[in-house]
Design a protein around this motif. Structure first.
Motif, PDB file in Angstrom:
ATOM      1  N   THR A   1       0.870  -1.300   0.004  1.00 38.21           N
ATOM      2  CA  THR A   1       0.138   0.033  -0.034  1.00 38.21           C
ATOM      3  C   THR A   1       0.897   1.183  -0.073  1.00 38.21           C
ATOM      4  OG1 THR A   1      -1.790  -1.089   1.225  1.00 38.21           O
ATOM      5  CG2 THR A   1      -1.844   1.227   1.142  1.00 38.21           C
ATOM      6  N   VAL A   2       0.748   2.092  -0.989  1.00 38.72           N
ATOM      7  CA  VAL A   2       1.683   3.045  -1.338  1.00 38.72           C
ATOM      8  C   VAL A   2       0.741   4.452  -1.507  1.00 38.72           C
ATOM      9  CG1 VAL A   2       3.583   3.981  -2.512  1.00 38.72           C
ATOM     10  CG2 VAL A   2       3.575   1.583  -2.276  1.00 38.72           C
ATOM     11  N   TYR A   3       1.032   5.527  -1.026  1.00 38.49           N
ATOM     12  CA  TYR A   3       0.298   6.811  -1.223  1.00 38.49           C
ATOM     13  C   TYR A   3       1.382   7.660  -1.934  1.00 38.49           C
ATOM     14  CZ  TYR A   3      -3.466   5.044   1.630  1.00 38.49           C
ATOM     15  OH  TYR A   3      -4.281   4.209   2.192  1.00 38.49           O
ATOM     16  N   ALA A   4       0.803   8.848  -2.793  1.00 38.75           N
ATOM     17  CA  ALA A   4       1.284   9.966  -3.215  1.00 38.75           C
ATOM     18  C   ALA A   4       0.733  11.188  -3.152  1.00 38.75           C
ATOM     19  CB  ALA A   4       2.054   9.804  -4.574  1.00 38.75           C
ATOM     20  N   ILE A   5       1.134  12.325  -3.244  1.00 39.43           N
ATOM     21  CA  ILE A   5       0.505  13.550  -3.269  1.00 39.43           C
ATOM     22  C   ILE A   5       1.605  14.458  -4.127  1.00 39.43           C
ATOM     23  CG2 ILE A   5       1.537  14.503  -1.137  1.00 39.43           C
ATOM     24  CD1 ILE A   5      -0.731  16.217  -0.811  1.00 39.43           C
ATOM     25  N   GLY A   6       0.903  14.943  -5.141  1.00 39.39           N
ATOM     26  CA  GLY A   6       1.645  15.808  -6.231  1.00 39.39           C
ATOM     27  C   GLY A   6       0.913  17.344  -6.222  1.00 39.39           C
ATOM     28  N   ALA A   7       1.675  18.244  -6.582  1.00 37.00           N
ATOM     29  CA  ALA A   7       1.409  19.595  -6.990  1.00 37.00           C
ATOM     30  C   ALA A   7       1.527  19.906  -8.541  1.00 37.00           C
ATOM     31  CB  ALA A   7       2.166  20.704  -6.269  1.00 37.00           C
ATOM     32  N   GLN A   8       0.628  20.595  -8.949  1.00 38.07           N
ATOM     33  CA  GLN A   8       0.501  21.003 -10.407  1.00 38.07           C
ATOM     34  C   GLN A   8       1.805  22.092 -10.755  1.00 38.07           C
ATOM     35  OE1 GLN A   8      -3.217  22.239 -11.991  1.00 38.07           O
ATOM     36  NE2 GLN A   8      -4.062  21.369 -10.300  1.00 38.07           N
ATOM     37  N   THR A   9       2.059  22.065 -12.117  1.00 35.03           N
ATOM     38  CA  THR A   9       3.266  22.944 -12.663  1.00 35.03           C
ATOM     39  C   THR A   9       2.365  24.037 -12.674  1.00 35.03           C
ATOM     40  OG1 THR A   9       2.869  22.092 -14.635  1.00 35.03           O
ATOM     41  CG2 THR A   9       4.592  21.160 -13.181  1.00 35.03           C
TER      42      THR A   9
ATOM     43  N   GLY B   1       1.810  -2.257  -4.493  1.00 35.30           N
ATOM     44  CA  GLY B   1       3.177  -2.167  -4.618  1.00 35.30           C
ATOM     45  C   GLY B   1       3.864  -0.999  -5.521  1.00 35.30           C
ATOM     46  N   ALA B   2       3.050  -0.132  -5.818  1.00 35.13           N
ATOM     47  CA  ALA B   2       3.258   1.081  -6.838  1.00 35.13           C
ATOM     48  C   ALA B   2       3.298   0.654  -8.071  1.00 35.13           C
ATOM     49  CB  ALA B   2       4.507   1.723  -6.259  1.00 35.13           C
ATOM     50  N   LEU B   3       2.907  -0.663  -8.641  1.00 37.79           N
ATOM     51  CA  LEU B   3       2.488  -0.905  -9.979  1.00 37.79           C
ATOM     52  C   LEU B   3       1.700   0.070 -10.641  1.00 37.79           C
ATOM     53  CD1 LEU B   3       2.461  -4.822  -9.721  1.00 37.79           C
ATOM     54  CD2 LEU B   3       4.498  -3.330 -10.605  1.00 37.79           C
ATOM     55  N   THR B   4       0.702   0.378 -10.322  1.00 39.59           N
ATOM     56  CA  THR B   4      -0.631   1.391 -10.626  1.00 39.59           C
ATOM     57  C   THR B   4      -1.138   1.974  -9.486  1.00 39.59           C
ATOM     58  OG1 THR B   4      -2.170  -0.409 -10.517  1.00 39.59           O
ATOM     59  CG2 THR B   4      -0.873  -0.035 -12.592  1.00 39.59           C
ATOM     60  N   PHE B   5      -1.536   3.209  -9.739  1.00 42.19           N
ATOM     61  CA  PHE B   5      -2.283   3.891  -8.635  1.00 42.19           C
ATOM     62  C   PHE B   5      -3.492   4.679  -9.208  1.00 42.19           C
ATOM     63  CE2 PHE B   5       2.163   4.547  -7.486  1.00 42.19           C
ATOM     64  CZ  PHE B   5       2.119   4.958  -6.195  1.00 42.19           C
ATOM     65  N   THR B   6      -4.497   4.698  -8.131  1.00 42.89           N
ATOM     66  CA  THR B   6      -5.868   5.217  -8.589  1.00 42.89           C
ATOM     67  C   THR B   6      -6.028   6.540  -7.533  1.00 42.89           C
ATOM     68  OG1 THR B   6      -7.054   3.775  -6.827  1.00 42.89           O
ATOM     69  CG2 THR B   6      -6.927   3.087  -9.030  1.00 42.89           C
ATOM     70  N   SER B   7      -6.911   7.524  -8.372  1.00 46.01           N
ATOM     71  CA  SER B   7      -6.775   8.813  -7.577  1.00 46.01           C
ATOM     72  C   SER B   7      -7.725   8.712  -6.297  1.00 46.01           C
ATOM     73  CB  SER B   7      -7.317   9.777  -8.419  1.00 46.01           C
ATOM     74  OG  SER B   7      -7.792  10.970  -7.827  1.00 46.01           O
ATOM     75  N   ILE B   8      -7.507   9.256  -5.282  1.00 50.98           N
ATOM     76  CA  ILE B   8      -8.398   9.205  -4.198  1.00 50.98           C
ATOM     77  C   ILE B   8      -8.765  10.824  -3.898  1.00 50.98           C
ATOM     78  CG2 ILE B   8      -7.793   6.955  -3.057  1.00 50.98           C
ATOM     79  CD1 ILE B   8      -6.119   8.568  -1.012  1.00 50.98           C
ATOM     80  N   ALA B   9      -8.223  11.522  -4.507  1.00 48.79           N
ATOM     81  CA  ALA B   9      -8.451  13.000  -4.518  1.00 48.79           C
ATOM     82  C   ALA B   9      -8.051  13.739  -5.636  1.00 48.79           C
ATOM     83  CB  ALA B   9      -7.940  13.807  -3.202  1.00 48.79           C
ATOM     84  N   PRO B  10      -9.194  14.191  -6.303  1.00 48.16           N
ATOM     85  CA  PRO B  10      -8.747  14.961  -7.853  1.00 48.16           C
ATOM     86  C   PRO B  10      -7.914  16.217  -7.500  1.00 48.16           C
ATOM     87  CG  PRO B  10     -10.914  15.411  -7.188  1.00 48.16           C
ATOM     88  CD  PRO B  10     -10.404  14.289  -6.058  1.00 48.16           C
ATOM     89  N   ALA B  11      -7.704  16.654  -8.815  1.00 51.25           N
ATOM     90  CA  ALA B  11      -6.950  18.055  -8.886  1.00 51.25           C
ATOM     91  C   ALA B  11      -7.877  19.163  -7.807  1.00 51.25           C
ATOM     92  CB  ALA B  11      -6.876  18.539 -10.003  1.00 51.25           C
ATOM     93  N   GLY B  12      -7.463  19.965  -7.164  1.00 50.26           N
ATOM     94  CA  GLY B  12      -7.861  20.742  -6.313  1.00 50.26           C
ATOM     95  C   GLY B  12      -9.133  21.602  -6.793  1.00 50.26           C
ATOM     96  N   THR B  13     -10.143  21.778  -6.033  1.00 54.18           N
ATOM     97  CA  THR B  13     -11.236  22.610  -6.343  1.00 54.18           C
ATOM     98  C   THR B  13     -11.367  23.584  -5.409  1.00 54.18           C
ATOM     99  OG1 THR B  13     -12.827  21.410  -5.108  1.00 54.18           O
ATOM    100  CG2 THR B  13     -12.572  20.580  -7.295  1.00 54.18           C
ATOM    101  N   ALA B  14     -12.354  24.768  -5.711  1.00 53.56           N
ATOM    102  CA  ALA B  14     -12.564  25.637  -4.695  1.00 53.56           C
ATOM    103  C   ALA B  14     -12.843  25.147  -3.325  1.00 53.56           C
ATOM    104  CB  ALA B  14     -13.774  26.416  -5.110  1.00 53.56           C
TER     105      ALA B  14
END
Length: 453
Positions: free
Chosen positions: A339-347, A361-374
């Motif tokens: 179980t692996v998590y990642a968080i990223g910021a847009q350019t 094990g980081a073979l593939t990921f699914t989104s648990i939070a979309p790009a930030g909204t208001a």
């Protein structure tokens, strides 16, 4: 005969009345400042640019970091030559109640299994130590040549490693040109948690590394903003990892020698900035953020075992995480390395790009939070600066993230905000803005330390 006394009194009364009228219509009366004339608040970018102009070379327009490092050494030498010659003694007068940006926190469970001993590093304030869970602090790095502490880790033998040099910026651009970057001095090490000494192998002065001028912002050891170490009992229990401005470094001999284990398809070392290093509980899986892309080794991070998983490559499908980010932080669940998590910021706008979860094990990921909204914008517009993530020690489904404020997530309850920087400091929900690190006490997972501005 006219009464001169009465005439004089009448004349005086007329003069006083006339003078009062004159004052009434000629004095500068107070008027509220028009709204449009109120001094507008300046941004941190404008403040940093002003500070930069004060420091820069007026001819070249640049801040020569090599000259800054040379001046630092000359001042140190001058102090050594004049030490005690004037017979003066000094006492600190303060202020000493103002904190700085805290990017590093370590709970020293090796020397103090109770979890009461904590180290914290400020990028402008050095290394500090507490023996009562943070109630009081003592400075450790007063006599170090560099106090820009940005990372801390503890090896399996109890040795503590401290990295210096602040590269992640509140203002974007080349370090030294109007931002909050602080050039580092390599790494320091302690075997007892009390006394520290600089690792000569990481000394970024011009005399080190066979004369290589390493004082520029692109130097090998000018910025060490990520550290980690193999756990006890692993196949490489003495291995430590350092994320530098010029790539990942590993050492198996206590920091005496280092190699860059990450190679590209041509076999050449990858020298992109390494700003995060995550290890599984057994140490076998090592995931690093290089140039804000995910590189993975399933062999303890050994030489040439890393693969770039953020771009398409033979045998490795795309992760499901954008390859172009301005920040990427990673966390592996201590209770389950798959179980692996990642968080990223847009350019560009530096807002939340997403939070992702992998169960393989980081073979593939699914989104648990979309790009930030208001309604959900945890990183605000500064995710390249404040961005962190941590997984609960025993519950792989519970995570915490930090940005402008702090949030928690579980697969059953979803997202919830747990702090607010704009609340009163007396509120139980108040946590200062701009969070950079989250450390959970393994002895008591209900206690979390957040390092921020």
């Amino acid at each position: 005969m006219v009464n001169k006394t009465k005439l004089f009194a009448f004349g005086a009364t007329i003069c006083c009345a006339a003078f009062a009228i004159f004052l009434r219509f000629n004095q500068n009366r107070y008027e509220a400042r028009p709204q449009e004339k109120v001094i507008e608040e300046k941004t941190i970018s404008e403040a940093a640019n002003y500070y930069y102009k004060l420091r820069r070379n007026q001819i070249t327009g640049l801040i020569p970091e090599e000259a800054m490092a040379q001046a630092r050494m000359e001042v140190l030498q001058a102090r050594l030559r004049k030490s005690g010659s004037l017979g003066l003694s000094w006492s600190e007068m303060g202020p000493d109640n103002v904190g700085g940006r805290t990017r590093a926190v370590l709970i020293d469970l090796f020397h103090d299994p109770s979890g009461n001993t904590i180290f914290a590093g400020g990028v402008d304030g050095g290394l500090w130590k507490s023996t009562n869970q943070g109630a009081t602090w003592t400075p450790i790095s007063d006599q170090w040549e560099n106090i820009a502490v940005s990372s801390i880790t503890q090896a399996s033998d109890g040795s503590i490693y401290v990295g210096t040099g602040e590269y992640l910026l509140a203002v974007r651009g080349t370090p030294g040109t109007g931002n909050s970057s602080c050039i580092g001095g390599g790494m320091w090490k302690s075997t007892d948690g009390i006394s520290f000494s600089q690792l000569s192998s990481t000394d970024p002065t011009p005399s080190a590394q066979n004369g290589n001028n390493n004082n520029t912002y692109a130097g090998d050891w000018s910025y060490v903003f990520a550290l980690n170490a193999q756990p006890a009992g692993s196949a490489f229990s003495s291995r430590i990892y350092a994320g530098t401005r010029r790539g990942l470094r590993i050492s198996d001999d206590g920091g005496q020698t280092w190699i860059n284990p990450v190679k590209n398809n041509s076999g050449q070392p990858v020298t992109s900035p390494c700003n995060d290093i995550a290890l599984s509980a057994d140490g076998k899986k090592v995931i690093v953020s290089l140039n804000y892309q995910m590189w993975i080794s399933n062999d303890y991070g050994s030489n040439q075992t890393f693969k770039n998983r953020s771009v398409n490559s033979a045998g490795y499908p795309q992760l499901g995480i954008p390859a172009s980010l301005s920040n990427l932080k990673i966390a592996i669940a201590p209770s389950d390395s798959s179980t692996v998590y990642a968080i990223g910021a847009q350019t560009g706008n530096y807002r939340l790009a997403g939070v992702w979860k992998s169960t393989n094990g980081a073979l593939t990921f699914t989104s648990i939070a979309p790009a930030g909204t208001a309604a959900f914008q945890p990183l605000a517009e500064q995710g390249d600066y404040n961005c962190c993530i941590a997984v609960h020690p025993t519950d792989k489904e519970r995570i915490y993230i930090g940005g402008l404020d702090l949030y928690k997530y579980s697969n059953t309850t979803g997202w919830g905000q747990i702090s607010a920087w704009n609340y009163s400091p007396f509120s139980s929900l108040f946590v200062h803005a701009d969070n950079h690190t989250l450390v959970i006490n393994k002895n008591n997972p209900n206690v979390i330390f957040a390092g921020n501005d």
